[in-house]
Design an enzyme around this catalytic site. Structure first.
Site, PDB file in Angstrom:
ATOM      1  CB  CYS A  33      15.992  16.739 -54.421  1.00  0.00           C
ATOM      2  SG  CYS A  33      15.333  18.243 -55.180  1.00  0.00           S
ATOM      3  NE  ARG A  38      13.405  24.594 -46.498  1.00  0.00           N
ATOM      4  CZ  ARG A  38      12.283  25.022 -45.923  1.00  0.00           C
ATOM      5  NH1 ARG A  38      11.595  25.996 -46.449  1.00  0.00           N
ATOM      6  NH2 ARG A  38      11.835  24.455 -44.828  1.00  0.00           N
ATOM      7  N   GLY A  58      16.402  19.681 -41.305  1.00  0.00           N
ATOM      8  CA  GLY A  58      14.994  20.069 -41.271  1.00  0.00           C
ATOM      9  C   GLY A  58      14.679  21.016 -40.144  1.00  0.00           C
ATOM     10  CG  ASP A  59      11.340  22.440 -39.351  1.00  0.00           C
ATOM     11  OD1 ASP A  59      11.199  22.961 -40.474  1.00  0.00           O
ATOM     12  OD2 ASP A  59      10.461  21.745 -38.806  1.00  0.00           O
TER      13      ASP A  59
END
Length: 189
Positions: free
Chosen positions: A20, A150, A126-127
């Site tokens: 994090c 995300r 990631g991405d």
């Protein structure tokens, strides 16, 4: 104590998040800060392993705290020690802690890591914002699992879309219908 509570509640996996990058977390010597304090991080992994020896434990890392050689060395010290302590898998995010969510995630780091440790279960992160991103990460990096983070915010359909894309690269992936969106909103509410 938290790991024991989770194990007693029946959770299948306990993930220790040393990735994090959020300031209020890392400034309290938590999350991504562990990439600066290898000994403390490994003491946490050891304590959780000792508290719940039958639990499946995973570890989440970023590729380093920053781009320094010392940071890379600390990453590999934690990464290697985690396996020695019996973690089942390690999730690696392709950005550093200092990058937070800026710039591109380094999928080449993930690919090199998986080539270097082919028998270890490595999750890539990631991405990954679309089903096509998930497929591309698998092909480009060779990681064992894609960790969608995300990319699921506001798009819980990404998991099913990615599964369908993996099963059939030519599949048409339609956006969710209004009814599906309504159902998801009602479920969240």
């Amino acid at each position: 104590r938290a790991a024991v509570i989770l194990a007693e509640a029946g959770y299948d996996v306990i993930d220790l998040n040393f990735a994090c990058p959020v300031k209020k977390i890392k400034n309290k010597a938590r999350g991504g800060h562990m990439l600066m304090d290898v000994e403390r991080g490994m003491a946490i992994v050891r304590a959780v392993r000792d508290a719940v020896p039958s639990a499946t434990i995973t570890l989440s890392l970023r590729r380093g705290y920053d781009d320094s050689a010392e940071s890379t060395d600390r990453f590999f010290r934690i990464f290697d020690a985690a396996w020695d302590l019996g973690v089942a898998a390690v999730r690696v995010h392709g950005r550093t802690v200092e990058q937070k969510y800026l710039g591109a995630a380094r999928w080449d780091f993930l690919a090199n890591l998986k080539r270097q440790y082919p028998t270890r279960t490595i999750l890539g992160s990631g991405d990954v914002f679309t089903a096509d991103d998930a497929v591309r990460m698998l092909k480009q990096t060779g990681v064992d699992v894609i960790w969608i983070a995300r990319g699921a915010i506001g798009n819980p359909w990404i998991f099913d879309q990615a599964r369908r894309r993996l099963a059939d690269p030519a599949a048409v992936i339609d956006p969710p219908t209004i009814a599906q969106q309504r159902d998801a909103l009602l479920e969240h509410f």
